[in-house]
Design an enzyme around this catalytic site. Sequence first.
Site, PDB file in Angstrom:
ATOM      1  N   ASN A 334      33.909  16.744  63.255  1.00 54.29           N
ATOM      2  CA  ASN A 334      33.067  15.622  63.680  1.00 54.29           C
ATOM      3  C   ASN A 334      33.105  15.418  65.195  1.00 54.29           C
ATOM      4  O   ASN A 334      33.759  16.152  65.932  1.00 54.29           O
ATOM      5  CB  ASN A 334      33.469  14.341  62.943  1.00 54.29           C
ATOM      6  CG  ASN A 334      34.910  13.950  63.232  1.00 54.29           C
ATOM      7  OD1 ASN A 334      35.498  14.312  64.256  1.00 54.29           O
ATOM      8  ND2 ASN A 334      35.513  13.188  62.326  1.00 54.29           N
ATOM      9  N   CYS A 420      24.555  16.700  57.581  1.00 49.69           N
ATOM     10  CA  CYS A 420      25.989  16.400  57.706  1.00 49.69           C
ATOM     11  C   CYS A 420      26.190  15.038  57.059  1.00 49.69           C
ATOM     12  O   CYS A 420      25.880  14.863  55.888  1.00 49.69           O
ATOM     13  CB  CYS A 420      26.445  16.475  59.154  1.00 49.69           C
ATOM     14  SG  CYS A 420      25.422  15.561  60.328  1.00 49.69           S
TER      15      CYS A 420
END
Length: 535
Positions: A334, A420
């Site tokens: 991330n 995502c």
Amino acid sequence: MEGAGSWEALEWTKTEPVTRSVSHLNLDCLLEAERVIVEGYGVVLVNINVAGTLFVTNFRLLFLSEGTRNIVPLGTIPLATIEKFNKMAVKIQSTPRNTDKASPQRLLQVTGKDMRIIVFGFRPWTKQRRAIFDALVRCTKPERIWDLYAFTCGPSKFSNTNPKVRLLNEYFRLLGRGFHHASKSMIEDESFTFSNDLWRISDRNSNYTMCQSYPFALVIPKSISDEEVFQASTFRARCRIPVVSWCHPENGAVLARSSQPLVGIMMNTRSNADEKLVAALCTQLVGGGQLRRKLYIADARPRKNALANGAMGGGSESSSNYFQSEIVFFGIDNIHAMRESFTRLRDYLDTHGAASSDGMSSFLRHGGWTWGGGNLSSMSASVSTLGDSGWLIHVQSVLAGSAWIAARIAKESASVLVHCSDGWDRTTQLVSLANLLLDPYYRTFAGFQALVEKDWLAFGHPFSDRVGMPTVSGGTGNMPFELTRQAPTGSLSSSPVRQTPGSSQTPSSSHAQNNYSPIFLQVYFFKLSSTMTSL
């Protein structure tokens, strides 16, 4: 970089005292509407031990060499690319030529978002460092966005069209309707809903009521109605439904993007509208009829992270619920992992670079070894340090994922849906890089502009957060003056909760943390690399 003896003695005698100000009118290096706020003379750029004049303008920190009056690129940095700056006082040990007790050297350290750590040294017993520091405080934190140099330099000399018009023209090109030309009137009366045999441009989000972070026009399968689009939006985080980003002009396969599905902790929540929309991405025309092509659902996250998101309502698709599909996890970390890795990479470059912030080259710092030969153990230690940053692993993951997506579309004629969590960071990286690989138009200047507008700006990449638009944190005394992200109005919490289309949430405490991350910087470097390779 703290403590006594970190810097060699700066030879201030190299610089003759300046008794008069240099006329700003004679600074040919200033850009249009760029003006000098404050200046300091006899300043030393410690990284390369060069004396000169340091200016703070409304656009940049500008360093001119004392002798030639030329710009020194290392010491010149735009204000918007400064991450933080702080004052330091370093005690220098006395030398045989100077046995008197030396006063601490007054230093200003500037950390850039472009991997630079710049250190300026100031003459003792002057107030120049304070003046430069105060000017940076004022200029890097404008009271209004319109005070930024980008707006104060006046209207552009180049004729430019409305961004919505440019987006529609790009959509027309992708659908094979390049002979159509968008206009403002077309947008106002919503007459832009062109289509081809498989895909159409929908105006369902024309007022941003369905999804605030999606563009006003969406490319969707022709077989899907606007009502079904609206129903599918409630099943995706932030209402970011699967939409087409790019169409292959020959085999008809598409590259699509979305956010994560809201399947929940048991991974068993379903949406008929979402499944129908995703299945329609697989449609292909063969001999006058419609057949199904294979669909890959590329989840950019590590598998364990996707499963963990299920506890907050998110998660990932099940191939059993999506016709002729295969789920693939890319394992890309991330934004926080990217930021930490970037920080370690910058520290590595500052330690091993030829123009480091302590004024010592890597040759001197490591006892004479160089990359060209010498102490292999020292070289191995350096490579190990670079590996510890994790940067190359992150770069490899993003590039490998993008290449895999492009290969599935070009070689297998399969469609690929990428997402995502929210679909505006890793998703945008993968989709835009795959676009670069698949479509040579995007490797031109005009094409790259169209790509950034289409897949970054229009699809809600939070640029202000990621590039760290400045707000003030600290800055008193010798404490660092950090330029941290500013929470935008109407920010959404980090939890992918189910939302009613058009609704917004107030920022949570976790969302108020620093969300600066080099997401676009990575892709821009990739773009430069691809351009150089093609040349």
